[in-house]
Design a protein around this motif. Sequence first.
Motif, PDB file in Angstrom:
ATOM      1  N   LEU A   1     -17.237 -33.343  48.734  1.00 52.01           N
ATOM      2  CA  LEU A   1     -17.082 -33.084  47.957  1.00 52.01           C
ATOM      3  C   LEU A   1     -17.355 -31.336  47.202  1.00 52.01           C
ATOM      4  O   LEU A   1     -16.424 -30.751  46.981  1.00 52.01           O
ATOM      5  CB  LEU A   1     -17.279 -34.421  47.228  1.00 52.01           C
ATOM      6  CG  LEU A   1     -16.815 -33.937  46.144  1.00 52.01           C
ATOM      7  CD1 LEU A   1     -15.180 -32.892  45.551  1.00 52.01           C
ATOM      8  CD2 LEU A   1     -16.811 -34.981  44.604  1.00 52.01           C
ATOM      9  N   ALA A   2     -18.694 -31.013  48.219  1.00 45.85           N
ATOM     10  CA  ALA A   2     -19.791 -30.349  47.562  1.00 45.85           C
ATOM     11  C   ALA A   2     -18.555 -29.072  48.320  1.00 45.85           C
ATOM     12  O   ALA A   2     -18.854 -28.076  47.938  1.00 45.85           O
ATOM     13  CB  ALA A   2     -21.236 -29.938  47.833  1.00 45.85           C
ATOM     14  N   ARG A   3     -18.396 -29.525  49.366  1.00 46.98           N
ATOM     15  CA  ARG A   3     -17.319 -28.032  50.526  1.00 46.98           C
ATOM     16  C   ARG A   3     -16.449 -27.915  49.737  1.00 46.98           C
ATOM     17  O   ARG A   3     -15.867 -26.379  50.065  1.00 46.98           O
ATOM     18  CB  ARG A   3     -17.782 -28.240  51.790  1.00 46.98           C
ATOM     19  CG  ARG A   3     -18.789 -28.628  52.806  1.00 46.98           C
ATOM     20  CD  ARG A   3     -18.901 -28.675  54.824  1.00 46.98           C
ATOM     21  NE  ARG A   3     -20.233 -29.450  54.596  1.00 46.98           N
ATOM     22  CZ  ARG A   3     -20.257 -30.655  54.781  1.00 46.98           C
ATOM     23  NH1 ARG A   3     -19.702 -31.644  54.357  1.00 46.98           N
ATOM     24  NH2 ARG A   3     -21.245 -30.850  54.864  1.00 46.98           N
ATOM     25  N   ARG A   4     -15.829 -28.801  49.277  1.00 48.31           N
ATOM     26  CA  ARG A   4     -14.151 -28.776  48.686  1.00 48.31           C
ATOM     27  C   ARG A   4     -14.016 -28.044  47.700  1.00 48.31           C
ATOM     28  O   ARG A   4     -13.616 -27.574  47.041  1.00 48.31           O
ATOM     29  CB  ARG A   4     -13.757 -30.475  48.647  1.00 48.31           C
ATOM     30  CG  ARG A   4     -12.414 -30.199  48.008  1.00 48.31           C
ATOM     31  CD  ARG A   4     -11.781 -31.505  47.990  1.00 48.31           C
ATOM     32  NE  ARG A   4     -11.085 -31.953  49.662  1.00 48.31           N
ATOM     33  CZ  ARG A   4      -9.726 -32.570  49.806  1.00 48.31           C
ATOM     34  NH1 ARG A   4      -9.825 -33.897  48.244  1.00 48.31           N
ATOM     35  NH2 ARG A   4      -9.246 -32.566  50.675  1.00 48.31           N
ATOM     36  N   ARG A   5     -15.925 -27.692  46.490  1.00 49.48           N
ATOM     37  CA  ARG A   5     -15.669 -27.323  45.201  1.00 49.48           C
ATOM     38  C   ARG A   5     -16.502 -26.331  45.670  1.00 49.48           C
ATOM     39  O   ARG A   5     -16.723 -25.323  44.951  1.00 49.48           O
ATOM     40  CB  ARG A   5     -16.374 -28.266  44.655  1.00 49.48           C
ATOM     41  CG  ARG A   5     -15.775 -29.885  44.452  1.00 49.48           C
ATOM     42  CD  ARG A   5     -14.166 -30.265  43.512  1.00 49.48           C
ATOM     43  NE  ARG A   5     -14.704 -29.128  42.405  1.00 49.48           N
ATOM     44  CZ  ARG A   5     -13.537 -28.592  41.789  1.00 49.48           C
ATOM     45  NH1 ARG A   5     -12.045 -28.914  41.765  1.00 49.48           N
ATOM     46  NH2 ARG A   5     -13.652 -27.990  40.317  1.00 49.48           N
ATOM     47  N   GLY A   6     -16.537 -25.748  46.922  1.00 42.99           N
ATOM     48  CA  GLY A   6     -17.052 -24.278  47.294  1.00 42.99           C
ATOM     49  C   GLY A   6     -18.476 -24.321  47.061  1.00 42.99           C
ATOM     50  O   GLY A   6     -19.324 -23.652  46.790  1.00 42.99           O
ATOM     51  N   TRP A   7     -19.677 -25.620  47.702  1.00 43.38           N
ATOM     52  CA  TRP A   7     -21.045 -25.394  47.963  1.00 43.38           C
ATOM     53  C   TRP A   7     -21.074 -25.829  48.565  1.00 43.38           C
ATOM     54  O   TRP A   7     -20.422 -26.681  49.960  1.00 43.38           O
ATOM     55  CB  TRP A   7     -21.315 -26.236  46.834  1.00 43.38           C
ATOM     56  CG  TRP A   7     -21.173 -25.939  45.237  1.00 43.38           C
ATOM     57  CD1 TRP A   7     -20.440 -26.173  44.463  1.00 43.38           C
ATOM     58  CD2 TRP A   7     -22.575 -25.338  45.095  1.00 43.38           C
ATOM     59  NE1 TRP A   7     -21.315 -26.262  43.041  1.00 43.38           N
ATOM     60  CE2 TRP A   7     -22.302 -25.852  43.495  1.00 43.38           C
ATOM     61  CE3 TRP A   7     -24.007 -25.118  44.943  1.00 43.38           C
ATOM     62  CZ2 TRP A   7     -23.256 -24.299  42.498  1.00 43.38           C
ATOM     63  CZ3 TRP A   7     -24.924 -24.274  44.116  1.00 43.38           C
ATOM     64  CH2 TRP A   7     -24.302 -24.566  42.752  1.00 43.38           C
ATOM     65  N   LYS A   8     -22.042 -24.775  49.797  1.00 47.75           N
ATOM     66  CA  LYS A   8     -22.606 -25.695  50.802  1.00 47.75           C
ATOM     67  C   LYS A   8     -23.803 -26.632  50.660  1.00 47.75           C
ATOM     68  O   LYS A   8     -24.093 -26.624  49.506  1.00 47.75           O
ATOM     69  CB  LYS A   8     -23.104 -24.651  50.879  1.00 47.75           C
ATOM     70  CG  LYS A   8     -22.929 -23.996  52.124  1.00 47.75           C
ATOM     71  CD  LYS A   8     -23.416 -22.311  52.765  1.00 47.75           C
ATOM     72  CE  LYS A   8     -22.908 -21.918  53.375  1.00 47.75           C
ATOM     73  NZ  LYS A   8     -23.531 -20.414  54.238  1.00 47.75           N
ATOM     74  N   PRO A   9     -23.550 -27.825  51.093  1.00 47.65           N
ATOM     75  CA  PRO A   9     -24.719 -29.088  50.707  1.00 47.65           C
ATOM     76  C   PRO A   9     -26.181 -28.868  50.447  1.00 47.65           C
ATOM     77  O   PRO A   9     -26.486 -29.134  49.374  1.00 47.65           O
ATOM     78  CB  PRO A   9     -24.163 -30.365  51.480  1.00 47.65           C
ATOM     79  CG  PRO A   9     -22.693 -29.601  52.622  1.00 47.65           C
ATOM     80  CD  PRO A   9     -22.700 -28.240  51.820  1.00 47.65           C
ATOM     81  N   ASP A  10     -27.013 -28.355  51.584  1.00 51.31           N
ATOM     82  CA  ASP A  10     -28.052 -27.493  51.265  1.00 51.31           C
ATOM     83  C   ASP A  10     -27.889 -26.471  49.550  1.00 51.31           C
ATOM     84  O   ASP A  10     -29.021 -26.403  49.280  1.00 51.31           O
ATOM     85  CB  ASP A  10     -28.751 -27.162  52.546  1.00 51.31           C
ATOM     86  CG  ASP A  10     -29.356 -27.438  54.007  1.00 51.31           C
ATOM     87  OD1 ASP A  10     -28.456 -29.254  53.658  1.00 51.31           O
ATOM     88  OD2 ASP A  10     -28.730 -26.867  54.925  1.00 51.31           O
ATOM     89  N   ALA A  11     -27.497 -25.552  49.717  1.00 49.46           N
ATOM     90  CA  ALA A  11     -27.516 -25.023  48.542  1.00 49.46           C
ATOM     91  C   ALA A  11     -27.084 -25.652  47.375  1.00 49.46           C
ATOM     92  O   ALA A  11     -27.898 -25.111  45.571  1.00 49.46           O
ATOM     93  CB  ALA A  11     -26.101 -23.309  48.717  1.00 49.46           C
ATOM     94  N   LEU A  12     -26.303 -26.802  47.013  1.00 48.19           N
ATOM     95  CA  LEU A  12     -26.024 -27.215  45.759  1.00 48.19           C
ATOM     96  C   LEU A  12     -27.214 -28.103  45.406  1.00 48.19           C
ATOM     97  O   LEU A  12     -27.789 -28.911  44.694  1.00 48.19           O
ATOM     98  CB  LEU A  12     -24.891 -28.962  46.280  1.00 48.19           C
ATOM     99  CG  LEU A  12     -24.321 -29.911  45.092  1.00 48.19           C
ATOM    100  CD1 LEU A  12     -24.305 -28.651  43.286  1.00 48.19           C
ATOM    101  CD2 LEU A  12     -23.532 -30.907  45.810  1.00 48.19           C
ATOM    102  N   ALA A  13     -27.837 -29.111  46.820  1.00 52.55           N
ATOM    103  CA  ALA A  13     -29.032 -29.999  47.028  1.00 52.55           C
ATOM    104  C   ALA A  13     -30.658 -29.185  45.770  1.00 52.55           C
ATOM    105  O   ALA A  13     -30.662 -29.775  44.818  1.00 52.55           O
ATOM    106  CB  ALA A  13     -29.882 -30.241  47.858  1.00 52.55           C
TER     107      ALA A  13
END
Length: 104
Positions: free
Chosen positions: A82-94
């Motif tokens: 979901l994060a990728r779909r919303r333009g985030w890399k998972p590590d960056a979102l975390a």
Amino acid sequence: MKRILVFAAALIALLALAGGPAVARDSDAPPGASPRWLPCEHWVMFHWLPYDETRLYSLLGVHRATVLRWARDDQHRTLGDLARRRGWKPDALASALVRPWRGR
């Protein structure tokens, strides 16, 4: 000698194709545990998250219902997806999620 080498190569190839036993996603899970297994600990049982849940929704630009619908199919989709779909890399979102708690 040549027969032994051919036999050994065939045996190694068969063993490589056989694969190993399936393991649980959590390395602490007991043998045979379902992929949804969770440890019986307070932080799990009380649904404690190491970040502010409303911050997750804000950073992703979605409502809580969107995340809940997305997570309903957790066998095939992750919050990282979901994060990728919303333009985030998972590590960056975390990192962004826990940033307010840094140093505590």
